[in-house]
Design a protein around this motif. Structure first.
Motif, PDB file in Angstrom:
ATOM      1  N   LEU A 162     -24.947 -41.350  -9.254  1.00 28.07           N
ATOM      2  CA  LEU A 162     -24.023 -41.564  -8.137  1.00 28.07           C
ATOM      3  C   LEU A 162     -22.667 -42.042  -8.643  1.00 28.07           C
ATOM      4  O   LEU A 162     -21.616 -41.539  -8.217  1.00 28.07           O
ATOM      5  CB  LEU A 162     -24.608 -42.580  -7.160  1.00 28.07           C
ATOM      6  CG  LEU A 162     -25.846 -42.130  -6.370  1.00 28.07           C
ATOM      7  CD1 LEU A 162     -26.465 -43.318  -5.633  1.00 28.07           C
ATOM      8  CD2 LEU A 162     -25.484 -41.024  -5.386  1.00 28.07           C
ATOM      9  N   ASP A 163     -22.678 -42.989  -9.569  1.00 31.38           N
ATOM     10  CA  ASP A 163     -21.419 -43.500 -10.119  1.00 31.38           C
ATOM     11  C   ASP A 163     -20.661 -42.397 -10.855  1.00 31.38           C
ATOM     12  O   ASP A 163     -19.431 -42.290 -10.741  1.00 31.38           O
ATOM     13  CB  ASP A 163     -21.691 -44.663 -11.072  1.00 31.38           C
ATOM     14  CG  ASP A 163     -22.159 -45.924 -10.354  1.00 31.38           C
ATOM     15  OD1 ASP A 163     -21.993 -46.000  -9.115  1.00 31.38           O
ATOM     16  OD2 ASP A 163     -22.699 -46.814 -11.034  1.00 31.38           O
ATOM     17  N   GLY A 164     -21.379 -41.586 -11.641  1.00 33.88           N
ATOM     18  CA  GLY A 164     -20.719 -40.525 -12.388  1.00 33.88           C
ATOM     19  C   GLY A 164     -20.084 -39.482 -11.495  1.00 33.88           C
ATOM     20  O   GLY A 164     -18.966 -39.012 -11.758  1.00 33.88           O
ATOM     21  N   LEU A 165     -20.765 -39.111 -10.422  1.00 33.90           N
ATOM     22  CA  LEU A 165     -20.211 -38.125  -9.500  1.00 33.90           C
ATOM     23  C   LEU A 165     -19.018 -38.696  -8.742  1.00 33.90           C
ATOM     24  O   LEU A 165     -18.004 -38.012  -8.541  1.00 33.90           O
ATOM     25  CB  LEU A 165     -21.292 -37.662  -8.523  1.00 33.90           C
ATOM     26  CG  LEU A 165     -22.429 -36.840  -9.153  1.00 33.90           C
ATOM     27  CD1 LEU A 165     -23.573 -36.672  -8.167  1.00 33.90           C
ATOM     28  CD2 LEU A 165     -21.921 -35.475  -9.617  1.00 33.90           C
ATOM     29  N   ALA A 167     -17.047 -41.001  -9.791  1.00 36.68           N
ATOM     30  CA  ALA A 167     -15.934 -41.121 -10.727  1.00 36.68           C
ATOM     31  C   ALA A 167     -15.174 -39.810 -10.850  1.00 36.68           C
ATOM     32  O   ALA A 167     -13.980 -39.812 -11.192  1.00 36.68           O
ATOM     33  CB  ALA A 167     -16.447 -41.563 -12.096  1.00 36.68           C
ATOM     34  N   GLY A 168     -15.848 -38.693 -10.589  1.00 40.01           N
ATOM     35  CA  GLY A 168     -15.202 -37.389 -10.618  1.00 40.01           C
ATOM     36  C   GLY A 168     -14.554 -37.002  -9.299  1.00 40.01           C
ATOM     37  O   GLY A 168     -14.121 -35.847  -9.140  1.00 40.01           O
ATOM     38  N   GLY A 169     -14.517 -37.940  -8.354  1.00 41.40           N
ATOM     39  CA  GLY A 169     -13.850 -37.676  -7.081  1.00 41.40           C
ATOM     40  C   GLY A 169     -14.757 -37.077  -6.023  1.00 41.40           C
ATOM     41  O   GLY A 169     -14.261 -36.632  -4.962  1.00 41.40           O
ATOM     42  N   LEU A 170     -16.060 -37.064  -6.235  1.00 37.34           N
ATOM     43  CA  LEU A 170     -16.985 -36.505  -5.256  1.00 37.34           C
ATOM     44  C   LEU A 170     -17.548 -37.608  -4.361  1.00 37.34           C
ATOM     45  O   LEU A 170     -17.693 -38.754  -4.789  1.00 37.34           O
ATOM     46  CB  LEU A 170     -18.138 -35.782  -5.952  1.00 37.34           C
ATOM     47  CG  LEU A 170     -17.755 -34.703  -6.970  1.00 37.34           C
ATOM     48  CD1 LEU A 170     -19.011 -34.039  -7.517  1.00 37.34           C
ATOM     49  CD2 LEU A 170     -16.830 -33.661  -6.346  1.00 37.34           C
ATOM     50  N   ARG A 171     -17.867 -37.253  -3.141  1.00 34.12           N
ATOM     51  CA  ARG A 171     -18.574 -38.154  -2.238  1.00 34.12           C
ATOM     52  C   ARG A 171     -20.065 -37.908  -2.440  1.00 34.12           C
ATOM     53  O   ARG A 171     -20.558 -36.829  -2.137  1.00 34.12           O
ATOM     54  CB  ARG A 171     -18.168 -37.917  -0.786  1.00 34.12           C
ATOM     55  CG  ARG A 171     -16.682 -38.084  -0.534  1.00 34.12           C
ATOM     56  CD  ARG A 171     -16.370 -38.099   0.958  1.00 34.12           C
ATOM     57  NE  ARG A 171     -16.799 -36.867   1.617  1.00 34.12           N
ATOM     58  CZ  ARG A 171     -16.058 -35.781   1.751  1.00 34.12           C
ATOM     59  NH1 ARG A 171     -14.830 -35.756   1.240  1.00 34.12           N
ATOM     60  NH2 ARG A 171     -16.514 -34.722   2.384  1.00 34.12           N
ATOM     61  N   ALA A 172     -20.798 -38.888  -2.926  1.00 36.25           N
ATOM     62  CA  ALA A 172     -22.184 -38.678  -3.326  1.00 36.25           C
ATOM     63  C   ALA A 172     -23.105 -39.687  -2.656  1.00 36.25           C
ATOM     64  O   ALA A 172     -22.752 -40.860  -2.500  1.00 36.25           O
ATOM     65  CB  ALA A 172     -22.317 -38.795  -4.852  1.00 36.25           C
TER      66      ALA A 172
END
Length: 249
Positions: A162-165, A167-172
């Motif tokens: 969740l944190d990695g996604l 960090a890429g600007g995605l809503r996860a």
């Protein structure tokens, strides 16, 4: 219809079923561009193609590519199946929906196996060798408003994904969960999981999790993507699982 599963190719199991259920809850208009990473037998790409998507599947294993192509033909589906490492075969392309069931089982070996059946599930000491790379790659393959559906085990760090996604600007967020008893591989590693601090003593179950991540739209654009507009799916949504066997790992 029977699914062809050659030796060394990951057979559809309970994690596949959970991901298929989440896929079924997504709006997927005819002509939507879909990508299935680590496709294995191709069942997720085939499910998208049967709903009218322009489906692409990718896998690094030659046997999986062959299996996915044959299974698509058996079902009368058009699926573009490419061989390569994660999204490398589709550099420069963008997709409305991306699915992924990568190797995610923590393993005593730090490096992934180069051959054999374990290649389909072993993913380093923390199970994140592929998960972290997918988190990095996802923003680059998703169209604006595009959706990623990713399945993994609770043992391989759901919060880290969740944190990695994000960090890429995605809503996860997590949209589905299912608790499963260990299969033979997990049972054989139970003591090792405990020593690594991945599980509490005596644990013999894992939780499978589907994470849904959405790429934010480009400012000034309208939500015109033909997939993923239904909003976050509820956890453990209704609908029977396909007749797939429990996870063997």
């Amino acid at each position: 219809m029977r699914t062809l599963v050659p030796p060394g190719v990951y057979a559809p199991q309970a994690d596949t079923a959970l991901l298929l259920e989440s896929l079924a809850r997504e709006r997927l208009d005819r002509g939507a561009r879909t990508l299935d990473l680590c496709t294995g037998t191709g069942v997720l790409a085939i499910a998208a193609a049967r709903r009218g998507a322009r489906a692409t599947a990718a896998d690094i294993a030659a046997a999986a590519v062959t299996a996915a192509r044959r299974n698509a033909r058996l079902r009368g589906c058009r699926v573009r199946v490419l061989r390569g490492d994660l999204a490398a075969p589709v550099v420069g392309e963008r997709f409305d929906l991306v699915t992924a069931n990568p190797p995610y089982v923590p393993a005593p070996d730090a490096d992934p196996p180069r051959s054999g059946p374990a290649r389909a599930w072993d993913a380093g000491h923390d199970g994140r060798l592929l998960l972290d790379r997918i988190c990095l790659a996802a923003p680059g393959v998703l169209a604006p408003h595009g959706v990623l559906l990713l399945v993994q085990s609770s043992l391989s760090g759901v919060a880290a994904t969740l944190d990695g996604l994000r960090a890429g600007g995605l809503r996860a967020q997590v949209v589905a969960r299912r608790t499963q008893p260990y299969g033979p591989v997990m049972t054989a590693r139970a003591a090792w999981f405990e020593r690594r601090g991945l599980t509490a003593p005596g644990t013999r179950t894992e939780q499978l999790v589907v994470i849904r991540a959405v790429r934010a739209p480009v400012p000034g654009t309208a939500p015109s993507t033909p997939a993923g507009r239904a909003g976050p799916a509820p956890e453990d949504g209704a609908g029977p699982a396909p007749p797939l066997r429990p996870r063997e790992t």
